[in-house]
Design a protein around this motif. Structure first.
Motif, short mmCIF file in Angstrom:
data_model
loop_
_atom_site.label_atom_id
_atom_site.label_comp_id
_atom_site.label_asym_id
_atom_site.label_seq_id
_atom_site.Cartn_x
_atom_site.Cartn_y
_atom_site.Cartn_z
N TRP A 65 0.86 -1.19 0.00
CA TRP A 65 0.00 0.00 0.00
C TRP A 65 0.89 1.23 0.00
CZ3 TRP A 65 -2.28 -4.42 1.68
CH2 TRP A 65 -3.63 -4.60 1.33
N ASN A 66 0.70 2.10 -0.96
CA ASN A 66 1.46 3.35 -0.97
C ASN A 66 0.78 4.40 -0.10
OD1 ASN A 66 3.09 2.31 -3.38
ND2 ASN A 66 3.90 4.36 -2.98
N LEU A 67 1.57 5.38 0.27
CA LEU A 67 1.08 6.39 1.20
C LEU A 67 0.15 7.41 0.56
CD1 LEU A 67 4.44 7.32 2.95
CD2 LEU A 67 2.47 6.24 4.05
N ASP A 68 0.47 7.80 -0.68
CA ASP A 68 -0.22 8.99 -1.17
C ASP A 68 -0.15 9.10 -2.69
OD1 ASP A 68 2.52 9.49 -1.22
OD2 ASP A 68 2.45 11.11 0.23
N GLU A 69 -0.89 10.08 -3.21
CA GLU A 69 -0.91 10.34 -4.65
C GLU A 69 -1.37 11.78 -4.86
OE1 GLU A 69 0.03 10.34 -7.62
OE2 GLU A 69 -0.64 8.35 -8.32
N TYR A 70 -0.87 12.41 -5.91
CA TYR A 70 -1.36 13.75 -6.25
C TYR A 70 -2.80 13.67 -6.73
CZ TYR A 70 3.45 15.50 -6.27
OH TYR A 70 4.72 15.88 -5.92
N ARG A 75 -3.21 8.67 -13.55
CA ARG A 75 -2.19 7.69 -13.13
C ARG A 75 -1.02 7.64 -14.09
NH1 ARG A 75 -4.40 2.24 -10.31
NH2 ARG A 75 -4.13 3.28 -8.32
N THR A 76 -1.34 7.80 -15.36
CA THR A 76 -0.31 7.65 -16.39
C THR A 76 0.57 8.90 -16.52
OG1 THR A 76 -2.01 8.35 -17.92
CG2 THR A 76 -1.56 5.98 -17.80
N HIS A 77 0.27 9.97 -15.81
CA HIS A 77 1.12 11.17 -15.83
C HIS A 77 2.52 10.77 -15.37
CE1 HIS A 77 2.80 15.07 -14.60
NE2 HIS A 77 1.81 15.66 -15.28
N GLU A 78 3.53 11.33 -16.01
CA GLU A 78 4.88 10.85 -15.67
C GLU A 78 5.31 11.16 -14.24
OE1 GLU A 78 7.36 14.48 -17.85
OE2 GLU A 78 8.06 12.41 -17.95
N GLN A 79 4.65 12.13 -13.59
CA GLN A 79 4.99 12.44 -12.20
C GLN A 79 3.98 11.89 -11.19
OE1 GLN A 79 7.78 13.25 -11.21
NE2 GLN A 79 8.68 13.87 -13.16
N THR A 83 3.01 6.06 -11.40
CA THR A 83 4.09 5.89 -12.39
C THR A 83 5.43 5.74 -11.68
OG1 THR A 83 2.86 7.20 -14.00
CG2 THR A 83 5.24 6.99 -14.37
N PHE A 84 5.64 6.55 -10.64
CA PHE A 84 6.90 6.47 -9.87
C PHE A 84 7.13 5.05 -9.38
CE2 PHE A 84 9.28 6.33 -6.00
CZ PHE A 84 10.27 7.29 -6.11
N MET A 85 6.10 4.44 -8.82
CA MET A 85 6.26 3.09 -8.26
C MET A 85 6.55 2.07 -9.34
SD MET A 85 6.33 3.53 -5.11
CE MET A 85 6.69 1.80 -4.80
N ARG A 86 5.92 2.25 -10.50
CA ARG A 86 6.20 1.30 -11.60
C ARG A 86 7.65 1.45 -12.05
NH1 ARG A 86 1.70 0.52 -10.68
NH2 ARG A 86 1.43 -1.71 -10.80
N LYS A 87 8.07 2.70 -12.27
CA LYS A 87 9.42 2.95 -12.82
C LYS A 87 10.52 2.61 -11.83
CE LYS A 87 8.72 6.77 -16.02
NZ LYS A 87 8.85 8.23 -15.98
N ASN A 88 10.23 2.78 -10.54
CA ASN A 88 11.31 2.59 -9.56
C ASN A 88 11.29 1.25 -8.85
OD1 ASN A 88 12.91 5.24 -9.26
ND2 ASN A 88 10.77 5.89 -9.41
N PRO A 103 -3.34 5.15 -4.07
CA PRO A 103 -4.63 5.85 -4.17
C PRO A 103 -4.83 6.41 -5.58
CG PRO A 103 -3.35 6.68 -2.30
CD PRO A 103 -2.46 5.75 -3.05
N VAL A 104 -6.11 6.48 -5.98
CA VAL A 104 -6.43 7.03 -7.30
C VAL A 104 -6.60 8.54 -7.14
CG1 VAL A 104 -8.12 7.05 -9.18
CG2 VAL A 104 -7.51 4.89 -8.04
N GLY A 105 -5.75 9.30 -7.83
CA GLY A 105 -5.74 10.76 -7.64
C GLY A 105 -6.73 11.50 -8.50
#
Ligand code: GLP
Length: 245
Positions: A65-70, A75-79, A83-88, A103-105
């Motif tokens: 579970w991640n903490l947060d989202e903008y 979701r597909t926005h590069e920031q 996306t961060f979790m997928r890339k990292n 979370p869905v932002g």
């Protein structure tokens, strides 16, 4: 209770955090990891990927579970943090997508999304929560003034946080989302163990408030003084305002 570890390099801190992750992965049948974004945990995620590749450590049974989202970016926005979790991390380990939660932002009904996210965690206590800390003492996106009883909620970001995070948005604060959806402080406190990274001089005041200040909503991270098992990983710059270290 705090266990404070101060090291010269980020690599040493990452190795300490990795030991805690590995212990959970090795001892739990269905390990539950609480994950964070930001630059702080990136080196830890690199170690997890390396270990998966070299030693075959599997994440098939792991839940995250991640903490947060903008709020307000897809979701597909590069920031986005998704996306961060997928890339990292997620793209490089064998974790099934349905086991990961961010979370869905850009949900149509933000309040319903908050409730849904909080409910999704029920029955899955986090074994180890990874945290960073904001320069104003925030954890996840719980800005100063957030109630200690808070659960997943919508947050208005502080100007200092928007400015800190502008580096990910072409150094342009106007491009940084103004709100986020964030686990609350009560949500985070439910984790069985917590490991928090803080490096660099601009975290020194927040670290001092967290460790030796009063427990007050002015410094959200100070609530961690009431948690039974928190490991704090610091470099010398972040520890520079602590006495007796
Ligand atoms: C953001 C995140 C926090 C993170 C903080 C510090 O505001 N929502 O979870 O801890 O930034 O980020 P960094 O690790 O890049 O210093």
């Amino acid at each position: 209770m705090f266990r404070i570890i101060i090291k010269d390099t980020k690599e040493e801190l990452n190795a300490e955090a990795f030991k805690l992750v590995k212990e959970v992965l090795d001892t739990k049948e269905q390990p539950v990891l609480g994950l964070a974004t930001g630059s702080s945990p990136v080196g830890l995620y690199e170690l997890m990927i390396k270990d998966h590749k070299e030693n075959g450590t599997s994440y098939k049974n792991v839940l995250t579970w991640n903490l947060d989202e903008y709020v307000g970016i897809p979701r597909t926005h590069e920031q986005s943090y998704w996306t961060f979790m997928r890339k990292n991390l997620f793209d490089y380990i064998d974790i099934p997508e349905e086991n990961t939660h961010v979370p869905v932002g850009d949900a149509e009904d933000e309040e319903a999304e908050c409730r849904k996210y909080e409910q999704s965690m029920e029955g899955h206590p986090v074994d180890l929560q990874v945290l960073g800390i904001g320069s104003d003492g925030h954890i996840a996106f719980n800005e100063p003034g957030t109630s200690f009883d808070s659960v997943t909620h919508i947050v208005d970001l502080e100007e200092s946080t928007i400015n800190d995070n502008a580096r990910f948005f072409d150094n342009d604060p106007t491009k940084v989302p103004k709100q986020a959806i964030s686990q609350g402080l009560a949500t985070i406190m439910r984790a069985k163990k917590i490991v928090l990274f803080a490096t660099g001089e601009n975290k020194a005041d927040a670290v001092k408030g967290m460790i030796s200040g009063p427990v007050t909503t002015d410094c959200p991270a100070s609530i961690l003084q009431d948690h039974q098992d928190v490991t704090i990983l610091l470099d010398h710059a972040a520890a520079s305002k602590l006495k007796n270290f």
